[in-house]
Design a protein around this motif. Structure first.
Motif, PDB file in Angstrom:
ATOM      1  N   SER A   1      -3.266  11.258  -7.945  1.00  0.00           N
ATOM      2  CA  SER A   1      -3.400  12.039  -6.705  1.00  0.00           C
ATOM      3  C   SER A   1      -2.113  12.022  -5.897  1.00  0.00           C
ATOM      4  O   SER A   1      -1.733  13.039  -5.297  1.00  0.00           O
ATOM      5  CB  SER A   1      -4.561  11.484  -5.861  1.00  0.00           C
ATOM      6  N   LEU A   2      -1.425  10.888  -5.851  1.00  0.00           N
ATOM      7  CA  LEU A   2      -0.158  10.817  -5.133  1.00  0.00           C
ATOM      8  C   LEU A   2       0.905  11.698  -5.782  1.00  0.00           C
ATOM      9  O   LEU A   2       1.656  12.399  -5.087  1.00  0.00           O
ATOM     10  CB  LEU A   2       0.330   9.366  -5.069  1.00  0.00           C
ATOM     11  N   LEU A   3       0.986  11.668  -7.101  1.00  0.00           N
ATOM     12  CA  LEU A   3       1.953  12.525  -7.794  1.00  0.00           C
ATOM     13  C   LEU A   3       1.680  13.991  -7.489  1.00  0.00           C
ATOM     14  O   LEU A   3       2.600  14.776  -7.214  1.00  0.00           O
ATOM     15  CB  LEU A   3       1.878  12.277  -9.303  1.00  0.00           C
ATOM     16  N   PHE A   4       0.430  14.359  -7.518  1.00  0.00           N
ATOM     17  CA  PHE A   4       0.041  15.739  -7.237  1.00  0.00           C
ATOM     18  C   PHE A   4       0.391  16.118  -5.803  1.00  0.00           C
ATOM     19  O   PHE A   4       0.937  17.200  -5.542  1.00  0.00           O
ATOM     20  CB  PHE A   4      -1.460  15.912  -7.490  1.00  0.00           C
ATOM     21  N   ALA A   5       0.097  15.231  -4.859  1.00  0.00           N
ATOM     22  CA  ALA A   5       0.379  15.515  -3.450  1.00  0.00           C
ATOM     23  C   ALA A   5       1.867  15.663  -3.203  1.00  0.00           C
ATOM     24  O   ALA A   5       2.308  16.569  -2.483  1.00  0.00           O
ATOM     25  CB  ALA A   5      -0.203  14.406  -2.571  1.00  0.00           C
ATOM     26  N   VAL A   6       2.669  14.783  -3.808  1.00  0.00           N
ATOM     27  CA  VAL A   6       4.120  14.834  -3.603  1.00  0.00           C
ATOM     28  C   VAL A   6       4.685  16.153  -4.116  1.00  0.00           C
ATOM     29  O   VAL A   6       5.470  16.828  -3.425  1.00  0.00           O
ATOM     30  CB  VAL A   6       4.805  13.636  -4.291  1.00  0.00           C
ATOM     31  N   GLU A   7       4.304  16.553  -5.314  1.00  0.00           N
ATOM     32  CA  GLU A   7       4.836  17.805  -5.857  1.00  0.00           C
ATOM     33  C   GLU A   7       4.381  19.002  -5.027  1.00  0.00           C
ATOM     34  O   GLU A   7       5.139  19.957  -4.831  1.00  0.00           O
ATOM     35  CB  GLU A   7       4.427  17.973  -7.320  1.00  0.00           C
TER      36      GLU A   7
ATOM     37  N   PHE B   1      -8.940  10.083  -1.399  1.00  0.00           N
ATOM     38  CA  PHE B   1      -8.770  10.094   0.053  1.00  0.00           C
ATOM     39  C   PHE B   1      -7.642   9.157   0.479  1.00  0.00           C
ATOM     40  O   PHE B   1      -6.834   9.496   1.345  1.00  0.00           O
ATOM     41  CB  PHE B   1     -10.086   9.712   0.738  1.00  0.00           C
ATOM     42  N   ASP B   2      -7.585   7.958  -0.118  1.00  0.00           N
ATOM     43  CA  ASP B   2      -6.526   7.005   0.227  1.00  0.00           C
ATOM     44  C   ASP B   2      -5.143   7.575  -0.083  1.00  0.00           C
ATOM     45  O   ASP B   2      -4.202   7.442   0.705  1.00  0.00           O
ATOM     46  CB  ASP B   2      -6.719   5.697  -0.552  1.00  0.00           C
ATOM     47  N   ALA B   3      -5.019   8.195  -1.250  1.00  0.00           N
ATOM     48  CA  ALA B   3      -3.728   8.759  -1.654  1.00  0.00           C
ATOM     49  C   ALA B   3      -3.286   9.853  -0.697  1.00  0.00           C
ATOM     50  O   ALA B   3      -2.111   9.906  -0.284  1.00  0.00           O
ATOM     51  CB  ALA B   3      -3.815   9.308  -3.082  1.00  0.00           C
ATOM     52  N   TYR B   4      -4.197  10.728  -0.319  1.00  0.00           N
ATOM     53  CA  TYR B   4      -3.829  11.842   0.549  1.00  0.00           C
ATOM     54  C   TYR B   4      -3.563  11.378   1.980  1.00  0.00           C
ATOM     55  O   TYR B   4      -2.723  11.953   2.682  1.00  0.00           O
ATOM     56  CB  TYR B   4      -4.909  12.918   0.520  1.00  0.00           C
ATOM     57  N   GLU B   5      -4.256  10.330   2.405  1.00  0.00           N
ATOM     58  CA  GLU B   5      -3.945   9.779   3.718  1.00  0.00           C
ATOM     59  C   GLU B   5      -2.527   9.213   3.724  1.00  0.00           C
ATOM     60  O   GLU B   5      -1.762   9.405   4.670  1.00  0.00           O
ATOM     61  CB  GLU B   5      -4.953   8.704   4.102  1.00  0.00           C
ATOM     62  N   THR B   6      -2.166   8.522   2.652  1.00  0.00           N
ATOM     63  CA  THR B   6      -0.807   7.972   2.539  1.00  0.00           C
ATOM     64  C   THR B   6       0.251   9.072   2.497  1.00  0.00           C
ATOM     65  O   THR B   6       1.283   8.988   3.171  1.00  0.00           O
ATOM     66  CB  THR B   6      -0.696   7.111   1.269  1.00  0.00           C
ATOM     67  N   ALA B   7      -0.001  10.111   1.711  1.00  0.00           N
ATOM     68  CA  ALA B   7       0.988  11.182   1.546  1.00  0.00           C
ATOM     69  C   ALA B   7       1.142  12.030   2.798  1.00  0.00           C
ATOM     70  O   ALA B   7       2.210  12.605   3.034  1.00  0.00           O
ATOM     71  CB  ALA B   7       0.598  12.063   0.366  1.00  0.00           C
TER      72      ALA B   7
ATOM     73  N   VAL C   1      -0.857  14.742   3.542  1.00  0.00           N
ATOM     74  CA  VAL C   1      -1.286  16.115   3.326  1.00  0.00           C
ATOM     75  C   VAL C   1      -2.658  16.344   3.951  1.00  0.00           C
ATOM     76  O   VAL C   1      -3.447  15.407   4.134  1.00  0.00           O
ATOM     77  CB  VAL C   1      -1.314  16.425   1.806  1.00  0.00           C
ATOM     78  N   ARG C   2      -2.958  17.587   4.292  1.00  0.00           N
ATOM     79  CA  ARG C   2      -4.298  17.970   4.736  1.00  0.00           C
ATOM     80  C   ARG C   2      -5.093  18.398   3.501  1.00  0.00           C
ATOM     81  O   ARG C   2      -4.540  19.021   2.586  1.00  0.00           O
ATOM     82  CB  ARG C   2      -4.210  19.138   5.729  1.00  0.00           C
TER      83      ARG C   2
ATOM     84  N   GLY D   1       6.588   9.382   3.386  1.00  0.00           N
ATOM     85  CA  GLY D   1       5.699   8.220   3.323  1.00  0.00           C
ATOM     86  C   GLY D   1       5.423   7.692   1.941  1.00  0.00           C
ATOM     87  O   GLY D   1       4.578   6.802   1.777  1.00  0.00           O
ATOM     88  N   VAL D   2       6.119   8.215   0.925  1.00  0.00           N
ATOM     89  CA  VAL D   2       5.827   7.857  -0.465  1.00  0.00           C
ATOM     90  C   VAL D   2       7.133   7.595  -1.209  1.00  0.00           C
ATOM     91  O   VAL D   2       8.102   8.342  -1.048  1.00  0.00           O
ATOM     92  CB  VAL D   2       5.036   8.984  -1.171  1.00  0.00           C
ATOM     93  N   ASP D   3       7.139   6.569  -2.033  1.00  0.00           N
ATOM     94  CA  ASP D   3       8.288   6.273  -2.891  1.00  0.00           C
ATOM     95  C   ASP D   3       8.095   7.009  -4.219  1.00  0.00           C
ATOM     96  O   ASP D   3       7.410   6.522  -5.125  1.00  0.00           O
ATOM     97  CB  ASP D   3       8.405   4.761  -3.119  1.00  0.00           C
ATOM     98  N   GLU D   4       8.677   8.190  -4.325  1.00  0.00           N
ATOM     99  CA  GLU D   4       8.497   9.032  -5.507  1.00  0.00           C
ATOM    100  C   GLU D   4       9.013   8.343  -6.768  1.00  0.00           C
ATOM    101  O   GLU D   4       8.378   8.419  -7.834  1.00  0.00           O
ATOM    102  CB  GLU D   4       9.213  10.365  -5.294  1.00  0.00           C
ATOM    103  N   SER D   5      10.132   7.666  -6.675  1.00  0.00           N
ATOM    104  CA  SER D   5      10.692   6.993  -7.847  1.00  0.00           C
ATOM    105  C   SER D   5       9.753   5.910  -8.361  1.00  0.00           C
ATOM    106  O   SER D   5       9.595   5.736  -9.574  1.00  0.00           O
ATOM    107  CB  SER D   5      12.059   6.389  -7.500  1.00  0.00           C
ATOM    108  N   ALA D   6       9.127   5.189  -7.454  1.00  0.00           N
ATOM    109  CA  ALA D   6       8.186   4.147  -7.867  1.00  0.00           C
ATOM    110  C   ALA D   6       6.965   4.755  -8.554  1.00  0.00           C
ATOM    111  O   ALA D   6       6.445   4.191  -9.528  1.00  0.00           O
ATOM    112  CB  ALA D   6       7.769   3.314  -6.660  1.00  0.00           C
ATOM    113  N   LEU D   7       6.499   5.886  -8.044  1.00  0.00           N
ATOM    114  CA  LEU D   7       5.363   6.562  -8.682  1.00  0.00           C
ATOM    115  C   LEU D   7       5.713   6.971 -10.113  1.00  0.00           C
ATOM    116  O   LEU D   7       4.913   6.768 -11.043  1.00  0.00           O
ATOM    117  CB  LEU D   7       4.961   7.800  -7.885  1.00  0.00           C
ATOM    118  N   LEU D   8       6.885   7.562 -10.295  1.00  0.00           N
ATOM    119  CA  LEU D   8       7.291   8.000 -11.631  1.00  0.00           C
ATOM    120  C   LEU D   8       7.484   6.806 -12.571  1.00  0.00           C
ATOM    121  O   LEU D   8       7.143   6.875 -13.754  1.00  0.00           O
ATOM    122  CB  LEU D   8       8.562   8.830 -11.545  1.00  0.00           C
TER     123      LEU D   8
END
Length: 499
Positions: free
Chosen positions: A106-112, A140-146, A148-149, A445-452
């Motif tokens: 979900s975080l990867l999706f939100a970031v992109e 929900f947790d991922a989107y709250e962190t990112a 996004v609405r 609010g997100v470390d994209e490199s860490a996610l990848l």
């Protein structure tokens, strides 16, 4: 302390100016736009953004997507929907995805999405073999962190999958048919109870930025009482009810074979259409279907990229506009369109419908497409009072583009550059509720490199599971292909294929 954007080129999408670019200054306080005018006062402590050589517009609404397909992006090709679903929505052998992987996905999706200007997601989340609150919490947790609405669903299928398609039970081997029919399916009471709890569980989540929505998969995949009950529950909570309808010709045949009518007419008969209903796709509709949708003030989410990739057909864009049906734009899932980037959807929608009629007056326009990507999507998500246009009193969900780029050179019409030339590379700032969520191409609010890095570490196990599921569900391929070809050859009264 507020934020002032001074002297920007603005596409407001309001009633007065629509998509026509104007020069305006904007003030944001407390997450809302409090002033739009040629000149706006500043106060001590304000953040002031120089809007010269900048384009400001509403954030985009992805009005139909499936974040849960993110891990299958770039995996399949040249499969029509009914065959593609065998692999991306496996019938047999799926194990519940752990919540930590749901959160990563979900975080990867939100970031992109955010990096391409999407500020609101209508995310129809399906988990196989079923969804629980630990998985839904992770979204929900991922989107709250990112930041996004989002409208986030519990997607439900409560019929055995082999009984959601015409002719398939007669084509499958008896043992395989029995195995599928023996799988448990949720009851209507199960789903409506889960959804009632979800409304209470996620009420006011992230200050109301995240909302639960209902998502019965489709009229052929859900029982009538579930469809009607979901519509009633959505109305009671002021929420969206999101349903896949007439995405393919096979589904047009399904309506005739199962109900003796179209799927839209069937939904009308059972009381499963309301102004809170959004139909995903709506391609193989009849003229009468379009009238019914207009009469019931139903919205439609148009998904041109996935419709093209899956060979589903071309939605009747002009008929919908003539009937004043609200249209939003969606990317669909990352396994059916292979992207959550709405700039690609916007351009494809603007181009696709120019080849459906020789009369240029009936082609899709940049204004219509921008409206679908903003206000139309917001209306379908039941959020148009809050977002979708830049107006005083609305939430400050907005995008700031750098006009001093090749995409906007030679600076003719910014609205046309935005639709046909820009791909997101000129996007500098994304604000949601007045907070900067993307700054200079990075989600704050997100470390994209860490996610990848985490994704790379987990890929061997993910791919092993995907390969195992593909092999197991390939047993359905030949019978499903026979069904697909039989449906493709039948006359359903409309034709949405071209060429």
């Amino acid at each position: 302390m507020g934020t002032v954007i001074r002297d920007a080129t603005a596409i407001l999408m309001d009633a007065a100016t629509g998509s026509t670019p104007v020069t305006r200054s904007l003030r944001v306080d407390g997450g809302r736009i409090t002033r739009i005018a040629p000149e706006v006062r500043t106060e001590d402590g304000d953040t002031v953004i120089d809007g010269r050589n900048r384009l400001v517009c509403p954030g985009f609404v992805n009005a139909h997507t499936h974040s849960w397909e993110y891990l299958a992006k770039g995996r399949y090709d040249n499969l029509p929907l009914e065959l593609w679903m065998l692999y991306s929505y496996p019938i047999l052998g799926a194990r519940p995805l752990p919540p930590d992987l749901v959160r990563l996905r979900s975080l990867l999706f939100a970031v992109e999405s955010l990096k391409n200007g999407v500020t609101t997601l209508v995310d129809d989340v399906l988990e196989t073999p079923g969804q629980d609150f630990a998985q839904l919490d992770a979204v929900f947790d991922a989107y709250e962190t990112a930041g996004v609405r989002a409208n986030i669903s519990g997607h439900i299928i409560n019929r055995p999958f082999v009984d959601t398609l015409p002719y398939v039970p007669d084509l499958l081997p008896a043992d395989l048919l029995a195995e599928v029919r023996a799988l448990p399916v949720p009851t209507t009471a199960d789903y409506l109870g889960f959804s009632a709890e979800a409304f209470a569980r996620y009420r006011d989540r992230a200050g109301g930025r995240l909302r639960y929505m209902l998502a019965p998969s489709g009229p052929q995949r859900c029982t009538d009482d579930l469809l009607a009950g979901a519509t009633e529950l959505a109305d009671a909570h002021g929420a969206e009810c999101h349903v896949h309808v007439l995405e393919t010709k096979t589904q047009a045949v399904t309506g005739r074979e199962f109900y003796g009518t179209t799927l839209v007419e069937h939904l009308r008969r059972i009381g499963a259409l309301s102004p809170r209903t959004t139909l995903a796709h709506g391609i193989w509709v009849t003229d009468r279907d379009v009238e019914i949708l207009a009469e019931n003030r139903v919205s439609v989410s148009h998904n041109p990229l996935s419709n093209l990739k899956l060979g589903s057909g071309i939605a009747p864009w002009r008929r919908y506009h003539d009937a004043r049906v609200t249209l939003g734009l969606g990317s669909d899932g990352c396994s059916s369109s292979d992207t959550p980037r709405l700039h690609e959807v916007i351009k494809s929608a603007a181009l696709l419908h120019k080849v459906t009629d020789p009369d240029p007056d009936r082609w899709s326009s940049a204004d219509e497409v921008l409206r679908a990507a903003t206000l139309g999507g917001a209306r379908s998500a039941q959020l148009d009072a809050e977002i979708g246009s830049l107006e005083e009193g609305k939430r400050a969900d907005l995008l700031i583009y750098d006009l001093d780029t090749l995409a906007f050179a030679p600076w003719n019409r910014p609205d046309l550059h935005l639709v046909y030339s820009e791909n997101g590379s000129s996007l500098r700032t994304v604000m949601i509720d007045g907070e900067v969520i993307v700054r200079d191409g990075r989600v704050t609010g997100v470390d994209e490199s860490a996610l990848l890095a985490e994704l790379r570490e987990r890929l061997p196990e993910i791919r092993r599971d995907q390969d195992d599921l593909d092999r197991r569900n390939a047993a359905f391929h030949e019978p499903f292909e026979a069904m697909y070809r039989r449906c493709a050859a039948e006359n359903v009264g409309v034709n949405r294929w071209a060429g």
